[in-house]
Design an enzyme around this catalytic site. Structure first.
Site, short mmCIF file in Angstrom:
data_model
loop_
_atom_site.label_atom_id
_atom_site.label_comp_id
_atom_site.label_asym_id
_atom_site.label_seq_id
_atom_site.Cartn_x
_atom_site.Cartn_y
_atom_site.Cartn_z
CG ASP B 6 15.38 -11.44 16.66
OD1 ASP B 6 15.92 -12.25 17.39
OD2 ASP B 6 14.52 -10.61 17.23
CD GLU B 102 17.33 -8.33 19.64
OE1 GLU B 102 16.63 -7.74 18.90
OE2 GLU B 102 17.93 -8.25 20.58
#
Lengths: 147, 415
Positions: B6, B102
């Site tokens: 992320d 992500e």
């Protein structure tokens, strides 16, 4: 997921996105004597990206302003390809951040760490440990267009 | 074994990438139409600027602290995102792009996970200049928690290997149940009434009971917390009961033609979101309203309609949206906002078809998949003509940074 190929991640304005200008060159040169067995064979069209970019996700482009590198043949308005994945060594031309500004200079690691302008009118920048600087990447190519 | 990668403060980090003068500076990025804060640099967080605060409330922070404000520059973010994803694809055997910032990786078979994570993180930082957090665990739900642990605790160096069962329990014990992937605020309220307060409580609960009282999905989430993988790559707990796409207009909309384009564009966005969650929807509503503060007569209305069978096809919803809009449209008003909502969502795969609706279903799915794949980058290369080509209703972007990586005339300058 398949690893993306250059074509999969096309982005407008990024050179790897271009379908490649087809500049088909016959390999065989003109020569007297026996015909070459490779004469009919045409190699893949040339793509300038192959010359400039070896690692596409890590390659960025910047435009030169100023004349600090003029004696290294880097002129104002030239476009430089910068590969962030290539480790810069002594003598390489690099892009660095110094005092919050992007700059192009020659890297010298001995006898002390310096960024050297290639213009005799400019002084080298000596880098000390606590200075705020960062080497971003190595300049791997230059593009200049003529009128 | 899964890893969730992320990007930290992704939009703000992209803005700082080519502005070295802003590297340690408070930077915020605004949502569409310069509405509210959607991304903050570390320095902006340290100033206490909250997520979601409306742009007009930033004036003091701008004057007092020189906070630098940017409009969302999707061309830039999409390009940097592609670069990050491409590096991940080079270093990991399999990648599922989960959102713009992500990705889940399949990291099965890697011996030293922590070392792998550190190498991945260092490579993305060096090659692209973006900092990521990495959480690794035997299930996606645990990897998601490991990732937030990596972000929250600086001592982790941004990498958390949660393959150890005892470490899992320690983290689950301090994680409130609403922070579990796929458990919304509404659901967590009901869970807390049953004495399920933490992720650990949820994982320990009887799965049959959860399935009976809630859903199969929640039971699977609980199993994942317990270390039993239920979601593979490209699988996620469908959290949505409805999908919303709505925006305030940059300029007030007064003509039906412009409003139709806007509603069609929102419908296309909502349908894409729907399909991304591998869902169909059965009904939709369209709403619009004028400004409640304008002093003129306020008008706001919404209409709801259903399809004969659940669908994921943008064209079905476009037809319905057009009829719904006609039903609520009134001439002579200056509208500030409109939107669409898709309801009655259900999983895409197994479902009953209406007696009339079986034909062409396969072709429709194939077409939508093709459209989504082309548009995956978020730059909208393929769109429905009814959205209009140069819409006047598009948003304000008063603080837009240059397209540093996607336009030759906007590349950064060096001295």
């Amino acid at each position: 997921m398949q690893p993306p190929t250059a074509r999969d991640i096309e982005i407008i304005g990024r050179p790897e996105a271009s379908a490649g200008v087809a500049v088909a060159l016959a390999v065989a040169s003109v020569s007297a004597g026996f015909p070459s067995p490779a004469e009919d064979y045409i190699e893949q069209a040339l793509d300038l990206n192959d010359l400039l970019i070896t690692n596409p996700p890590a390659t960025f482009f910047v435009r030169v302003t100023g004349t600090s590198m003029i004696e290294a043949g880097i002129h104002p308005d030239d476009i430089l390809a910068v590969d962030r994945s290539r480790e810069a060594r002594h003598g390489d031309i690099v892009i660095a951040i110094v005092n919050g500004e992007l700059t192009v200079k020659e890297l010298a690691t001995t006898p002390v760490l310096r960024l050297i302008p290639r213009n005799s009118a400019y002084e080298p920048i000596v880098l000390r440990e606590h200075d705020d600087f960062e080497i971003i990447g190595k300049v791997t190519g230059l593009v200049r267009r003529f009128r | 074994m899964f890893a969730l990668v992320d990007c930290n403060n992704f939009y703000a980090s992209c803005e700082q990438l080519f502005r070295p003068d802003l590297r340690h500076w408070p930077v915020v990025v605004l949502s569409n139409n310069d509405g509210c804060v959607v991304s903050r640099s570390a320095a902006a967080k340290a100033l206490g600027i909250p997520m979601g605060v409306p742009a007009y409330q930033l004036k003091e922070a701008i004057v007092r602290h020189g906070v630098e404000v940017f409009s969302s520059n999707y061309a830039l973010y999409a390009d940097i995102s592609q670069r990050v994803m491409r590096v991940l694809a080079e270093l990991a055997p399999e990648v599922e792009i989960y959102s713009i910032d992500e990705a889940f990786l399949d990291v099965g078979g890697i011996a030293d996970l922590a070392a792998f994570g550190r190498r991945l993180r260092a490579t993305v930082r060096q090659w692209i200049g973006i900092t990521v957090a990495i959480g690794m665990a035997p299930t996606k739900t645990l990897a998601k928690l490991a990732n937030s642990g990596a972000k929250r605790f600086p001592a982790t160096g941004g990498v958390v290997d949660l393959s150890d069962r005892e470490r899992q329990r320690r983290l689950l014990r301090i994680t409130p149940v609403e922070e579990v992937w796929g458990v919304g605020r509404r659901l967590s309220r009901r869970l807390r009434l049953m004495g399920i307060d933490t992720a650990l409580d949820l994982g320990a609960r009887d799965k049959g009971e959860l399935r009976r009282r809630f859903s199969v999905t929640l039971a699977r989430t609980a199993m994942e917390l317990d270390g039993v993988p239920c979601f593979g790559l490209d699988e996620a707990p469908p959290p949505r009961k409805q999908v919303i796409s709505s925006r305030s207009f940059g300029e007030r909309v007064t003509s039906l033609a412009a409003m139709r384009q806007a509603v069609c564009a929102y419908t296309a966005t909502a349908c894409e979101k729907l399909r991304r969650g591998r869902q169909y929807a059965r009904s939709m509503s369209v709403f619009l309203h004028t400004s409640p503060h304008a002093g003129t007569a306020y008008y706001g209305n919404a209409a709801h309609g259903s399809l004969p069978a659940p669908s994921g096809d943008t064209r079905d919803f476009h037809r319905l949206a057009g009829r719904l809009l006609d039903a609520i449209w009134k001439d002579g008003h200056a509208y500030v906002k409109a939107g669409v909502m898709l309801h009655d969502c259900c999983p895409m795969a197994p479902m009953q078809l209406s007696l009339l609706g079986t034909q062409g279903l396969h072709a429709s799915d194939a077409l939508m998949t093709a459209v989504d794949r082309i548009n995956h980058s978020g730059r909208g290369q393929v769109f429905w003509a009814n959205q209009g080509i140069d819409p006047s209703w598009t948003m304000f972007r008063n603080h837009l940074s240059p397209a540093y990586t996607t336009n030759w005339n906007a590349i950064p300058c060096v001295r």
